[in-house]
Design a protein around this motif. Structure first.
Motif, PDB file in Angstrom:
ATOM      1  N   TYR B  64      49.342   8.180  30.490  1.00 59.77           N
ATOM      2  CA  TYR B  64      50.519   8.411  29.643  1.00 59.77           C
ATOM      3  C   TYR B  64      51.544   7.286  29.774  1.00 59.77           C
ATOM      4  N   MET B  65      51.757   6.834  31.001  1.00 57.22           N
ATOM      5  CA  MET B  65      52.876   5.916  31.243  1.00 57.22           C
ATOM      6  C   MET B  65      52.581   4.477  30.818  1.00 57.22           C
ATOM      7  N   ALA B  66      51.288   4.133  30.742  1.00 57.00           N
ATOM      8  CA  ALA B  66      50.911   2.729  30.584  1.00 57.00           C
ATOM      9  C   ALA B  66      51.582   2.062  29.379  1.00 57.00           C
ATOM     10  N   ASP B  67      51.713   2.783  28.285  1.00 53.16           N
ATOM     11  CA  ASP B  67      52.254   2.165  27.075  1.00 53.16           C
ATOM     12  C   ASP B  67      53.691   2.579  26.765  1.00 53.16           C
ATOM     13  N   LEU B  68      54.341   3.253  27.714  1.00 50.43           N
ATOM     14  CA  LEU B  68      55.734   3.650  27.479  1.00 50.43           C
ATOM     15  C   LEU B  68      56.629   2.418  27.416  1.00 50.43           C
ATOM     16  N   PRO B  69      57.620   2.425  26.519  1.00 43.88           N
ATOM     17  CA  PRO B  69      58.595   1.333  26.552  1.00 43.88           C
ATOM     18  C   PRO B  69      59.490   1.481  27.784  1.00 43.88           C
ATOM     19  N   PHE B  70      60.191   0.411  28.122  1.00 45.37           N
ATOM     20  CA  PHE B  70      61.060   0.434  29.303  1.00 45.37           C
ATOM     21  C   PHE B  70      62.048   1.593  29.226  1.00 45.37           C
TER      22      PHE B  70
END
Lengths: 209, 211
Positions: B64-70
């Protein structure tokens, strides 16, 4: 006392001279201007940005993260022998901050952090300089970031070699004093409030210690 | 409570094992045969189920987190993921030591190729338990973010900060993680086969209980 001081000074002068000679010897042929800069009178001290570094370290969730400012400049009217009369000021281009991670760097310029569009530079303006001896000085001044002004005392150690004076030092500051990290980022359990600033400034043409 | 348990045992057909009868049949040498283990021991089961939950949870967070924006959420998830990963690594090391010192129950009767496949998947799973967190740890170090376990214990970097290496290790970590995911699916697929098709009680080997 005076005799000892004189001896000490002459030894220092001798070692600085010999160091200058050793360092300058290979470069002498190509770089005449460097030799000229080394001989420049006091007051004409100039920062050599390529050999200088201003770094900051903070912790995010316990992880130490180090960043650097790539662009800054200094105005130096400083004679080590008459430090009290000296004036030092620094201007740092906040948008040049990098921690070596593109996503984070892009975040640093935003309003929550440095808000570089509104106020692009941070400044330090000395108000008084104390000589501590042994090439060490205490520079008190006003640090201004994001429009927030705070009195800050910065210890500075000077060393000289080959016509270059190197000023090193470190001091601690609180990011929230300067509104660095607003909104949800005020949470110091995620990004610590304490920030260590470390600098190494190479200066050409400063009067001898 | 005690009474209830005693009653349960009394009514359980498996409670009093067939061992004495077998010993009687093999009359001349009255040495009791060693009790064949039909279940993993309690510690092995605890490792299995705790790590199953930890690995599925950590994999999901990572995915889930891999493509989250900053964002602060991203920062938190990354750190939680790393802390969980290092915890899984440590528990896996203990689990491996336990496994080496305690033999699992004997294989259920099944064709040779299935036994081979089962053992291969188990060995590969163990390899992945180490490969996934170690590659993640190295990736974090190479990216310039040393891991501080639960924000308290700084872990050493066994690779230095190196952007190109970080990019490579990111791929490697993802490759191992998806590999682990596929192995888990194969493992689950085999369980379903044994439960639904074979009905051979395989799953009971990893479940606490009697009989």
């Amino acid at each position: 006392m005076t005799a000892r001081l004189a001896t000490h000074l002459s030894i220092t002068a001798l070692s600085v001279l010999s160091a200058a000679f050793i360092l300058a010897a290979p470069a002498m042929a190509q770089t005449k201007p460097a030799a000229a800069a080394a001989a420049a009178p006091a007051g004409a001290a100039k920062l050599v940005p390529a050999q200088s570094d201003i770094a900051f370290t903070f912790r995010q969730m316990g992880v130490p993260v180090e960043g650097h400012f790539k662009k800054f400049d200094a105005q130096l009217a400083f004679d080590p022998k008459n430090a009290a009369a000296g004036k030092v000021s620094l201007a740092i281009e906040l948008a040049s901050a990098t921690i070596g991670d593109a996503a984070t760097d892009a975040e640093l310029v935003k309003p929550e952090w440095f808000d570089t569009k509104k106020i692009p530079t941070a400044t330090f303006q000395s108000t008084s300089i104390k000589t501590l001896g042994g090439g060490k000085f205490e520079v008190a001044g006003k640090l201004t970031i994001k429009g927030q002004v705070h009195d800050t005392v910065v210890p500075v150690a000077l060393t000289q070699a080959g016509g270059t004076t190197t000023a090193t030092g470190a001091f601690a500051m609180k990011r929230l004093d300067f509104k660095i990290g607003e909104g949800e980022w005020k949470d110091t359990s995620i990004v610590a409030n304490d920030v260590q600033v470390k600098f190494k400034l190479a200066i050409a043409g400063m009067a001898p210690l | 409570m005690t009474t209830l348990n005693d009653n349960d045992n009394a009514h359980d057909p498996d409670a009093a094992p067939t061992m004495p009868a077998e010993a009687d049949i093999a009359a001349p040498a009255p040495v009791p045969m060693p009790v064949l283990k039909t279940r993993y021991d309690g510690v092995a089961m605890a490792f299995h189920w705790v790590l199953a939950i930890a690995i599925i949870g950590t994999f999901s967070v990572g995915w889930y987190m891999a493509d989250l924006p900053f964002s602060m959420t991203r920062l938190k998830l990354f750190n939680w993921h790393k802390w969980a990963g290092v915890t899984i690594l440590a528990l896996s090391a203990l689990r491996l030591l336990w496994r080496l010192a305690h033999r699992p129950p004997a294989d259920l009767p099944m064709p040779a190729w299935q036994k081979l496949a089962a053992h291969a998947v188990h060995w590969l799973l163990y390899a992945a338990f180490f490969a996934v967190p170690l590659s993640g740890w190295a990736y974090s170090s190479a990216a310039g973010f040393p891991i501080v376990w639960f924000g308290v214990l700084p872990l050493p970097d066994f690779v230095g900060k190196d952007k190109a290496l970080a990019e490579t290790l990111k791929e490697v970590h993802g490759f191992f993680a998806y590999g682990l995911g596929l192995l888990v699916l194969a493992h689950l697929g085999a369980v379903v086969k044994h439960v639904v098709l074979d009905k051979d009680g395989l799953l009971r080997r990893m479940l606490p209980g009697r009989g």
